[in-house]
Design an enzyme around this catalytic site. Structure first.
Site, PDB file in Angstrom:
ATOM      1  N   GLU A   1       4.028  -5.262  12.099  1.00 34.95           N
ATOM      2  CA  GLU A   1       2.508  -4.129  12.099  1.00 34.95           C
ATOM      3  C   GLU A   1       2.036  -4.370  11.390  1.00 34.95           C
ATOM      4  O   GLU A   1       2.177  -4.710   9.996  1.00 34.95           O
ATOM      5  CB  GLU A   1       3.384  -2.387  11.582  1.00 34.95           C
ATOM      6  CG  GLU A   1       2.535  -1.692  11.990  1.00 34.95           C
ATOM      7  CD  GLU A   1       2.146  -1.404  11.234  1.00 34.95           C
ATOM      8  OE1 GLU A   1       0.744  -1.942  11.073  1.00 34.95           O
ATOM      9  OE2 GLU A   1       2.673  -0.844   9.998  1.00 34.95           O
TER      10      GLU A   1
ATOM     11  N   GLU B   1       8.699   0.627  16.816  1.00 34.72           N
ATOM     12  CA  GLU B   1       9.861   1.270  16.153  1.00 34.72           C
ATOM     13  C   GLU B   1       9.660   2.339  15.972  1.00 34.72           C
ATOM     14  O   GLU B   1       8.570   2.693  16.387  1.00 34.72           O
ATOM     15  CB  GLU B   1       9.530   0.024  14.445  1.00 34.72           C
ATOM     16  CG  GLU B   1      10.229  -0.870  14.405  1.00 34.72           C
ATOM     17  CD  GLU B   1      10.625  -1.392  13.582  1.00 34.72           C
ATOM     18  OE1 GLU B   1      10.708  -0.903  13.195  1.00 34.72           O
ATOM     19  OE2 GLU B   1       9.785  -2.610  13.057  1.00 34.72           O
TER      20      GLU B   1
ATOM     21  N   ASN C   1       0.933  -1.031  -0.095  1.00 36.55           N
ATOM     22  CA  ASN C   1      -0.219   0.240  -0.208  1.00 36.55           C
ATOM     23  C   ASN C   1       0.609   1.203  -0.249  1.00 36.55           C
ATOM     24  O   ASN C   1       0.370   2.274  -0.536  1.00 36.55           O
ATOM     25  CB  ASN C   1      -0.896  -0.685   1.277  1.00 36.55           C
ATOM     26  CG  ASN C   1      -0.211  -0.448   2.108  1.00 36.55           C
ATOM     27  OD1 ASN C   1       0.769  -0.972   2.833  1.00 36.55           O
ATOM     28  ND2 ASN C   1      -0.685   0.438   3.716  1.00 36.55           N
TER      29      ASN C   1
END
Length: 486
Positions: free
Chosen positions: A255, A460, A157
Site C-alpha cells: 500500500e 486487504e 503517520n
C-alpha cells in the site's frame, strides 16, 4: 542503554520483543519527538542478527498457533482489543509524543480503531468460509490455510492503527508475525507487544524488531522462511522490498503513495466541497489517501477559493496535545525539508500561494494552497506528504476526468457533485482503489483497500485480507470409493 524510557508518564520498553522476551542490541538510535525536537530516548537498533532471531522465533511458534482452533485465536484477539481499550489514554499520549498527531484524534478515533481492528478480524475469522459446490458429482471444499511467518513493515503517520490493520488479520489467519515499525515512531508497537502478552498470545507469535530499513529491513524481506510481506510506505522503498522478496517468490501486499484528486463540480454543495478540501490537512497532510489535487469547475472556482481561504485560515496549528489544535507538526526535520523543497521549487516555477507556502517555528509547516500550477509540474505529479494542496480548474466533465487520472498514482479520489448520474459516470472512469462521493475517509474493514498503478499491489480488508495471509486450498472429493459408511 536503559531498558525503558518514560514518555508522557508511561514506561515504554525500548528493546526488541523476540520469542516472548525483550532483547537488547549493541547499537541504538534516538527517537525524537516532532512536537519540540526533544529526544525521547535511545531505541534498540537491530540488524541481520535480530532479524534472524525474530524469524526463527516466528517459525518455531507457527505450527502450534496455526493449529490453534479458530475460536481460541479469536478469543485471544478480543483479549488484545480489551487490553488496547484499557490503555487508550496511555497509547494516545505516547503516540502523540512520538509522531506528533493530534491527541484528541488518538483518543476519540485512532486508538478505538486499533481495538476494532482486532475485534473485526477475530469475528470475521469465525464466519470465513465458502459454500461447498459440486462438479460432476464431486464436492469442492475451499479452505484458508495459514501461510507461515509474516513480515509486516509499517509507516510512521498512523503507527499503531496501520500496524494492527496488518497484525490483526495475519494473526487471525493463524500466522506468526515479525513487525518492524517505522524508526521515526516505534514506541506504540513496543506497547502492543506488552498488551498482546498480557492477553495470552503465545511467545513467538508476535515479534517486534526496530531499526533502519537498510540494516534490518533487507534481512527480513529477503529471508527464505518468510511467507508473506505486507508493507505500507513509499514507492522507492517498495521497489527495494519487491526486489528483495523476488528471489524467494514471497507474496507481497504493498500500500503505497497517492496523489489523489478532489473533483468539485459546479452543481456541488460548495460549503460541503470546501469542508472536504480543508479536511485534507488532517494529520498535517501526512495521509496517503489525502486528496491533494483540488480540481474545481471554472464557473465556481473563484467562489470556492474565497471560501476555502476563509475556512483554512481559521485552522489552529500548534502543540498537538492541546484540544484546540487542528494541525500538529511534521514528523521529522527531513520530512519538513522535503515539503519545503517541493513548495519553494513550485513557487520558483510560477505557482502562487493562496495561503501558506512557508515554514513556521520548529517542525511546523503552514497549511498551503498553490494555484497557477501546470499539470506536468512536479508539485502536481509527485507526492509531497505534507499540508500542501494544489488547485486547478476544468471546463467540463471530460477534462475533469482527464486531469484526475493524469498521474502515476491511483490510490483514492473524492468527488463533490449534486448530480447522481454524473457521480456514477465519473466514478466509473476514475482510476482509484477507493472513491468517495460527497464524503471523505469513510472506511469499513469489510471493504477492499489498496491502490492502482504505483499506489500499490493487492487488496486487504475483510476476506481479501485472509486471501492474502492464507494459502487457499480447494479439496475435491469423489462421491464414492469409501470403505466405510459411518
Amino acid at each position: 542503554m536503559p531498558e525503558k524510557i518514560i514518555v508522557a508518564g508511561v514506561p515504554v520498553d525500548t528493546r526488541h520483543f523476540i520469542g516472548g522476551r525483550r532483547v537488547a542490541s549493541p547499537d541504538t538510535f534516538d527517537d525524537v519527538s516532532p512536537i519540540d525536537g526533544q529526544v525521547l530516548g535511545p531505541i534498540a537498533r537491530g540488524g541481520p542478527a535480530e532479524a534472524e532471531a525474530a524469524i526463527a522465533a516466528a517459525r518455531e511458534a507457527f505450527p502450534a498457533w496455526a493449529a490453534t482452533p479458530r475460536a481460541e485465536r479469536a478469543r485471544i484477539l478480543h483479549a488484545v482489543a480489551d487490553g488496547v481499550e484499557k490503555r487508550i489514554e496511555e497509547l494516545s499520549a505516547v503516540e502523540t509524543h512520538d509522531n506528533g498527531a493530534l491527541l484528541r484524534s488518538h483518543r476519540r478515533g485512532v486508538m478505538p480503531r486499533v481495538a476494532h481492528n482486532f475485534r473485526f478480524f477475530a469475528d470475521w475469522l469465525l464466519t470465513l468460509g465458502h459454500d461447498d459446490f459440486e462438479t460432476r458429482g464431486h464436492t469442492n471444499h475451499v479452505s484458508w490455510d495459514p501461510a507461515g511467518p509474516c513480515v509486516l513493515i509499517t509507516p510512521w503517520n498512523a503507527p499503531l492503527m496501520l500496524a494492527t490493520w496488518k497484525v490483526a488479520p495475519a494473526l487471525a489467519a493463524g500466522n506468526t508475525v515479525v513487525l518492524k515499525p517505522a524508526e521515526w515512531s516505534p514506541l506504540t508497537a513496543s506497547l502492543l507487544a506488552d498488551i498482546a502478552t498480557e492477553a495470552g498470545l503465545p511467545a513467538g507469535v508476535l515479534n517486534v524488531v526496530q531499526g533502519y530499513g537498510a540494516e534490518i529491513g533487507d534481512a527480513l524481506t529477503s529471508h527464505p522462511d518468510v511467507r508473506r510481506i505486507s508493507f505500507t510506505g513509499s514507492v522507492p522503498t517498495a521497489t527495494r522490498i519487491a526486489a528483495s522478496a523476488a528471489a524467494n517468490l514471497t507474496p507481497l501486499s504493498l500500500e503505497l503513495g497517492g496523489k489523489s484528486p478532489l473533483l468539485v463540480f459546479a452543481d456541488a454543495d460548495l460549503d460541503l466541497a470546501v469542508d472536504l478540501a480543508v479536511e485534507q490537512y488532517d494529520n498535517a497532510g501526512q495521509v496517503c489517501l489525502a486528496a491533494t489535487r483540488i480540481l474545481v469547475e471554472e464557473s465556481v472556482a473563484e467562489e470556492f477559493t474565497r471560501r476555502f481561504e476563509e475556512k483554512a485560515s481559521a485552522l489552529v496549528q500548534g502543540d498537538p496535545r492541546e484540544e484546540a489544535t487542528d494541525l500538529g507538526p511534521t514528523i521529522h526535520t527531513r520530512q519538513l525539508e522535503k515539503i519545503d523543497g517541493f513548495v519553494q521549487r513550485a513557487l520558483a516555477a510560477g505557482a502562487r500561494a493562496v495561503i501558506g507556502g512557508h515554514r513556521r517555528d520548529g517542525q511546523y509547516y503552514a497549511p498551503t494552497l498553490l494555484t497557477d500550477v501546470a499539470q506536468d509540474s512536479e508539485i502536481v505529479q509527485e507526492e509531497v506528504f505534507g499540508p500542501v494542496l494544489t488547485l486547478q480548474t476544468f471546463a467540463d466533465e471530460e477534462e475533469a476526468v482527464r486531469l484526475a487520472n493524469d498521474t502515476r498514482f491511483g490510490l483514492a479520489a473524492t468527488l463533490a457533485t449534486g448530480d447522481r448520474e454524473r457521480a456514477d459516470r465519473v466514478t466509473a472512469r476514475l482510476i482509484a482503489g477507493t472513491v468517495w462521493v460527497n464524503c471523505f475517509f469513510v472506511r469499513d474493514l469489510q471493504a477492499p483497500f489498496g491502490g492502482s498503478r504505483l499506489s500499490g499491489v493487492g487488496r486487504e480488508g475483510g476476506t481479501w485480507s485472509f486471501d492474502f495471509y492464507c494459502d487457499l486450498k480447494n479439496t475435491v472429493t469423489a462421491p464414492n470409493g469409501w470403505n466405510n459408511h459411518g
